[in-house]
Design a protein around this motif. Structure first.
Motif, PDB file in Angstrom:
ATOM      1  N   GLN A   1       0.811  -1.205   0.000  1.00  0.00           N
ATOM      2  CA  GLN A   1       0.000   0.000   0.000  1.00  0.00           C
ATOM      3  C   GLN A   1       0.854   1.270   0.000  1.00  0.00           C
ATOM      4  O   GLN A   1       0.364   2.344  -0.278  1.00  0.00           O
ATOM      5  N   ALA A   2       2.117   1.133   0.364  1.00  0.00           N
ATOM      6  CA  ALA A   2       2.960   2.314   0.540  1.00  0.00           C
ATOM      7  C   ALA A   2       3.767   2.674  -0.698  1.00  0.00           C
ATOM      8  O   ALA A   2       4.613   3.533  -0.630  1.00  0.00           O
ATOM      9  N   GLU A   3       3.512   2.033  -1.808  1.00  0.00           N
ATOM     10  CA  GLU A   3       4.332   2.258  -2.993  1.00  0.00           C
ATOM     11  C   GLU A   3       3.513   2.767  -4.172  1.00  0.00           C
ATOM     12  O   GLU A   3       3.692   2.359  -5.306  1.00  0.00           O
ATOM     13  N   THR A   4       2.614   3.703  -3.883  1.00  0.00           N
ATOM     14  CA  THR A   4       1.697   4.223  -4.887  1.00  0.00           C
ATOM     15  C   THR A   4       2.401   4.723  -6.135  1.00  0.00           C
ATOM     16  O   THR A   4       2.033   4.357  -7.249  1.00  0.00           O
ATOM     17  N   ILE A   5       3.407   5.559  -5.962  1.00  0.00           N
ATOM     18  CA  ILE A   5       4.096   6.124  -7.132  1.00  0.00           C
ATOM     19  C   ILE A   5       4.769   5.029  -7.943  1.00  0.00           C
ATOM     20  O   ILE A   5       4.670   5.002  -9.170  1.00  0.00           O
ATOM     21  N   LEU A   6       5.424   4.098  -7.259  1.00  0.00           N
ATOM     22  CA  LEU A   6       6.118   3.022  -7.977  1.00  0.00           C
ATOM     23  C   LEU A   6       5.152   2.136  -8.749  1.00  0.00           C
ATOM     24  O   LEU A   6       5.430   1.735  -9.873  1.00  0.00           O
ATOM     25  N   SER A   7       4.037   1.811  -8.141  1.00  0.00           N
ATOM     26  CA  SER A   7       3.121   0.864  -8.793  1.00  0.00           C
ATOM     27  C   SER A   7       2.235   1.518  -9.846  1.00  0.00           C
ATOM     28  O   SER A   7       1.807   0.859 -10.785  1.00  0.00           O
ATOM     29  N   ARG A   8       1.986   2.831  -9.742  1.00  0.00           N
ATOM     30  CA  ARG A   8       1.028   3.468 -10.652  1.00  0.00           C
ATOM     31  C   ARG A   8       1.615   4.458 -11.643  1.00  0.00           C
ATOM     32  O   ARG A   8       0.900   4.932 -12.524  1.00  0.00           O
ATOM     33  N   ALA A   9       2.871   4.812 -11.486  1.00  0.00           N
ATOM     34  CA  ALA A   9       3.451   5.824 -12.386  1.00  0.00           C
ATOM     35  C   ALA A   9       3.466   5.322 -13.824  1.00  0.00           C
ATOM     36  O   ALA A   9       3.877   4.191 -14.082  1.00  0.00           O
ATOM     37  N   PRO A  10       3.024   6.159 -14.771  1.00  0.00           N
ATOM     38  CA  PRO A  10       3.009   5.754 -16.176  1.00  0.00           C
ATOM     39  C   PRO A  10       4.380   5.855 -16.837  1.00  0.00           C
ATOM     40  O   PRO A  10       4.564   5.436 -17.968  1.00  0.00           O
ATOM     41  N   ILE A  11       5.348   6.436 -16.111  1.00  0.00           N
ATOM     42  CA  ILE A  11       6.695   6.629 -16.653  1.00  0.00           C
ATOM     43  C   ILE A  11       7.723   6.027 -15.698  1.00  0.00           C
ATOM     44  O   ILE A  11       7.386   5.597 -14.598  1.00  0.00           O
ATOM     45  N   SER A  12       8.971   6.005 -16.122  1.00  0.00           N
ATOM     46  CA  SER A  12      10.047   5.459 -15.291  1.00  0.00           C
ATOM     47  C   SER A  12      10.242   6.308 -14.035  1.00  0.00           C
ATOM     48  O   SER A  12      10.017   7.513 -14.038  1.00  0.00           O
ATOM     49  N   VAL A  13      10.660   5.625 -12.959  1.00  0.00           N
ATOM     50  CA  VAL A  13      10.852   6.282 -11.661  1.00  0.00           C
ATOM     51  C   VAL A  13      12.247   5.955 -11.153  1.00  0.00           C
ATOM     52  O   VAL A  13      12.675   4.804 -11.187  1.00  0.00           O
ATOM     53  N   LEU A  14      12.945   6.969 -10.668  1.00  0.00           N
ATOM     54  CA  LEU A  14      14.235   6.784 -10.019  1.00  0.00           C
ATOM     55  C   LEU A  14      14.046   7.179  -8.557  1.00  0.00           C
ATOM     56  O   LEU A  14      13.827   8.338  -8.247  1.00  0.00           O
ATOM     57  N   VAL A  15      14.078   6.176  -7.665  1.00  0.00           N
ATOM     58  CA  VAL A  15      13.876   6.403  -6.235  1.00  0.00           C
ATOM     59  C   VAL A  15      15.241   6.648  -5.595  1.00  0.00           C
ATOM     60  O   VAL A  15      16.169   5.858  -5.799  1.00  0.00           O
ATOM     61  N   VAL A  16      15.354   7.724  -4.823  1.00  0.00           N
ATOM     62  CA  VAL A  16      16.646   8.127  -4.262  1.00  0.00           C
ATOM     63  C   VAL A  16      16.607   8.102  -2.736  1.00  0.00           C
ATOM     64  O   VAL A  16      15.666   8.602  -2.131  1.00  0.00           O
ATOM     65  N   ARG A  17      17.648   7.512  -2.164  1.00  0.00           N
ATOM     66  CA  ARG A  17      17.829   7.547  -0.713  1.00  0.00           C
ATOM     67  C   ARG A  17      19.169   8.207  -0.436  1.00  0.00           C
ATOM     68  O   ARG A  17      20.197   7.801  -0.978  1.00  0.00           O
ATOM     69  N   ALA A  18      19.147   9.248   0.391  1.00  0.00           N
ATOM     70  CA  ALA A  18      20.381   9.966   0.715  1.00  0.00           C
ATOM     71  C   ALA A  18      21.294   9.077   1.535  1.00  0.00           C
ATOM     72  O   ALA A  18      20.833   8.328   2.405  1.00  0.00           O
ATOM     73  N   GLY A  19      22.582   9.162   1.267  1.00  0.00           N
ATOM     74  CA  GLY A  19      23.558   8.378   2.019  1.00  0.00           C
ATOM     75  C   GLY A  19      23.617   8.812   3.469  1.00  0.00           C
ATOM     76  O   GLY A  19      23.400   9.978   3.790  1.00  0.00           O
ATOM     77  N   ALA A  20      23.918   7.851   4.326  1.00  0.00           N
ATOM     78  CA  ALA A  20      24.045   8.154   5.747  1.00  0.00           C
ATOM     79  C   ALA A  20      25.341   8.912   5.967  1.00  0.00           C
ATOM     80  O   ALA A  20      26.384   8.516   5.446  1.00  0.00           O
ATOM     81  N   PRO A  21      25.292  10.012   6.724  1.00  0.00           N
ATOM     82  CA  PRO A  21      26.544  10.722   6.976  1.00  0.00           C
ATOM     83  C   PRO A  21      27.486   9.869   7.818  1.00  0.00           C
ATOM     84  O   PRO A  21      27.048   9.130   8.683  1.00  0.00           O
ATOM     85  N   VAL A  22      28.765   9.945   7.523  1.00  0.00           N
ATOM     86  CA  VAL A  22      29.744   9.162   8.277  1.00  0.00           C
ATOM     87  C   VAL A  22      30.094   9.941   9.540  1.00  0.00           C
ATOM     88  O   VAL A  22      30.787  10.943   9.489  1.00  0.00           O
ATOM     89  N   THR A  23      29.577   9.491  10.666  1.00  0.00           N
ATOM     90  CA  THR A  23      29.872  10.163  11.929  1.00  0.00           C
ATOM     91  C   THR A  23      31.234   9.697  12.437  1.00  0.00           C
ATOM     92  O   THR A  23      31.773   8.693  11.972  1.00  0.00           O
ATOM     93  N   ALA A  24      31.785  10.426  13.397  1.00  0.00           N
ATOM     94  CA  ALA A  24      33.086  10.060  13.972  1.00  0.00           C
ATOM     95  C   ALA A  24      33.012   8.666  14.585  1.00  0.00           C
ATOM     96  O   ALA A  24      33.940   7.870  14.477  1.00  0.00           O
ATOM     97  N   GLU A  25      31.858   8.356  15.211  1.00  0.00           N
ATOM     98  CA  GLU A  25      31.682   7.039  15.842  1.00  0.00           C
ATOM     99  C   GLU A  25      31.700   5.929  14.803  1.00  0.00           C
ATOM    100  O   GLU A  25      32.358   4.900  14.970  1.00  0.00           O
ATOM    101  N   LEU A  26      31.002   6.146  13.679  1.00  0.00           N
ATOM    102  CA  LEU A  26      30.989   5.149  12.599  1.00  0.00           C
ATOM    103  C   LEU A  26      32.377   4.975  12.000  1.00  0.00           C
ATOM    104  O   LEU A  26      32.800   3.865  11.715  1.00  0.00           O
ATOM    105  N   ALA A  27      33.080   6.091  11.801  1.00  0.00           N
ATOM    106  CA  ALA A  27      34.417   6.031  11.222  1.00  0.00           C
ATOM    107  C   ALA A  27      35.362   5.244  12.139  1.00  0.00           C
ATOM    108  O   ALA A  27      36.157   4.436  11.675  1.00  0.00           O
ATOM    109  N   GLU A  28      35.268   5.462  13.444  1.00  0.00           N
ATOM    110  CA  GLU A  28      36.117   4.748  14.403  1.00  0.00           C
ATOM    111  C   GLU A  28      35.781   3.262  14.416  1.00  0.00           C
ATOM    112  O   GLU A  28      36.664   2.408  14.459  1.00  0.00           O
ATOM    113  N   ASP A  29      34.479   2.950  14.320  1.00  0.00           N
ATOM    114  CA  ASP A  29      34.030   1.560  14.280  1.00  0.00           C
ATOM    115  C   ASP A  29      34.597   0.854  13.048  1.00  0.00           C
ATOM    116  O   ASP A  29      35.054  -0.278  13.113  1.00  0.00           O
TER     117      ASP A  29
END
Length: 197
Positions: free
Chosen positions: A156-184
């Motif tokens: 039910q949550a993918e209305t645009i993907l399932s109904r769009a009459p044209i191609s769709v490019l779905v974008v997810r922003a990258g997670a910022p690399v925090t100091a904690e993640l970098a150390e890990d």
């Protein structure tokens, strides 16, 4: 893909009953530090008119930045669609500022970009209505306002993907690399190369 700033994935039809952005695609979107874009191809032959729904989330901003890259390389016209709740509601002035900031001319390069403010009670429906006006590609950030919730994809949550009459490019922003993640990450690399006595 440590140096990549965008990971582009093709979409494959999921198993019966599965969400469209599930499986490997969902795993990459969840874990990649780079921006991730997933193309749902509906016969894309050219990219001359791009539609970018925008409310200002990090994912919307990543979609807008990708639209700029496409415009830079193809000369495509970009329509940024800002959906407001009622006709008398004012559009967010920050949206206009963000569009100008993203598409400011560099080195004499002029972009063909327009901001369209539309009142609608269902943002995803407004996107589908606008998509039918001769656009080739929808570039949309992950977000519940567009019917695309990153953590709980569902039928039910993918209305645009399932109904769009044209191609769709779905974008997810990258997670910022925090100091904690970098150390890990550093400690994981160190652990890999420590030899047992």
């Amino acid at each position: 893909v440590k140096q990549a700033d965008v990971v582009l994935l093709g979409w494959h039809k999921p198993l019966f009953g599965a969400a469209m952005l599930s499986g490997t695609v969902h795993d990459v979107m969840d874990h990649a530090r780079s921006d991730v874009a997933v193309l749902v191809d509906r016969g894309l032959k050219q990219v001359s008119r791009v539609l970018v729904p925008f409310v200002g989330t990090a994912h919307d901003k990543a979609a807008l930045a990708l639209a700029k890259r496409i415009a830079e390389n193809t000369g495509a016209h970009v329509t940024v669609l800002h959906v407001i709740s009622t006709p008398d509601a004012s559009g967010d002035s920050q949206v206009g500022d963000r569009v100008k900031e993203t598409f400011h001319e560099e080195g004499g390069h002029a972009y063909d970009v327009a901001l369209k403010i539309v009142p609608h009670t269902e943002p995803s429906r407004a996107v589908l209505d606008e998509a039918a006006n001769g656009h080739d590609l929808i570039l949309v950030g992950i977000g519940k306002q567009w019917g695309l919730e990153h953590r709980s994809f569902g039928l039910q949550a993918e209305t645009i993907l399932s109904r769009a009459p044209i191609s769709v490019l779905v974008v997810r922003a990258g997670a910022p690399v925090t100091a904690e993640l970098a150390e890990d990450e550093k400690s994981r690399v160190r652990d890999r190369f420590v030899t047992a006595p």
